[in-house]
Design an enzyme around this catalytic site. Structure first.
Site, mmCIF file in Angstrom:
data_model
loop_
_atom_site.group_PDB
_atom_site.id
_atom_site.type_symbol
_atom_site.label_atom_id
_atom_site.label_comp_id
_atom_site.label_asym_id
_atom_site.label_seq_id
_atom_site.Cartn_x
_atom_site.Cartn_y
_atom_site.Cartn_z
ATOM 1 C CB CYS A 3 -0.914 -0.013 1.215
ATOM 2 S SG CYS A 3 -1.782 1.538 1.483
ATOM 3 C CB CYS A 6 1.056 1.089 4.351
ATOM 4 S SG CYS A 6 -0.547 0.668 5.071
ATOM 5 C CG HIS A 45 -4.237 -0.887 4.933
ATOM 6 N ND1 HIS A 45 -3.756 -0.119 3.883
ATOM 7 C CD2 HIS A 45 -5.192 -1.684 4.410
ATOM 8 C CE1 HIS A 45 -4.404 -0.464 2.779
ATOM 9 N NE2 HIS A 45 -5.277 -1.415 3.068
ATOM 10 C CG ASN A 85 -12.274 11.721 -3.469
ATOM 11 O OD1 ASN A 85 -13.294 12.411 -3.455
ATOM 12 N ND2 ASN A 85 -11.105 12.182 -3.877
ATOM 13 C CG HIS A 98 -6.867 9.222 1.155
ATOM 14 N ND1 HIS A 98 -7.055 7.981 0.571
ATOM 15 C CD2 HIS A 98 -7.116 10.126 0.187
ATOM 16 C CE1 HIS A 98 -7.398 8.142 -0.698
ATOM 17 N NE2 HIS A 98 -7.448 9.435 -0.955
#
Ligand code: 5GP
Ligand code: ZN
Length: 112
Positions: A3, A6, A45, A85, A98
């Protein structure tokens, strides 16, 4: 760990840090769409807001409170916008939950 965010949190991909604490990390967006464009991510995460449950309430509240704190520190006295989003129709491109903090110019509504 594949990720992107991450990797940014752990520091293996460099970023311009704006804030960090035990629950979240905030950094400048690499492709800013406003004079202030900060990304806030939980250290945990989670692929998207759609993956949250009531146990994530403290973390989600903390992200919002931290965004407001950053906005005050960056003197966004004329206002700002928080965006999360989510999923394909929401325009999410990075699959780590996020929050965008956008400010420093007048923002159009509705979004595209
Ligand atoms: P999304 O479209 O998923 O809501 O937002 C992802 C955001 O991450 C975009 O605004 C994009 O510019 C930003 N971004 C993508 N890759 C990187 C990167 O490697 N570093 C930084 N700082 N931001 C990134
Ligand atoms: Zn991640």
């Amino acid at each position: 760990m594949s990720c992107l965010f991450c990797k940014i949190i752990e520091g293996s991909i460099p970023s311009t840090k704006v804030h960090e604490d035990e629950l979240c990390y905030a950094f400048a967006d690499i492709n800013p769409v406003a004079p202030t464009h900060v990304i806030l991510v939980p250290r945990e995460h989670l692929a998207s807001l759609d993956d949250t449950d009531p146990d994530h309430g403290e973390m989600l509240g903390h992200l919002l409170l931290t965004a407001a704190e950053i906005a005050r520190k960056q003197n966004l006295t004329n206002g700002y916008r928080i965006v999360i989003n989510t999923g394909e129709d929401g325009g999410q491109t990075v699959e780590h939950l996020h929050l965008h903090l956008l400010g420093g110019r007048e923002l159009a509504w509705p979004p595209g």
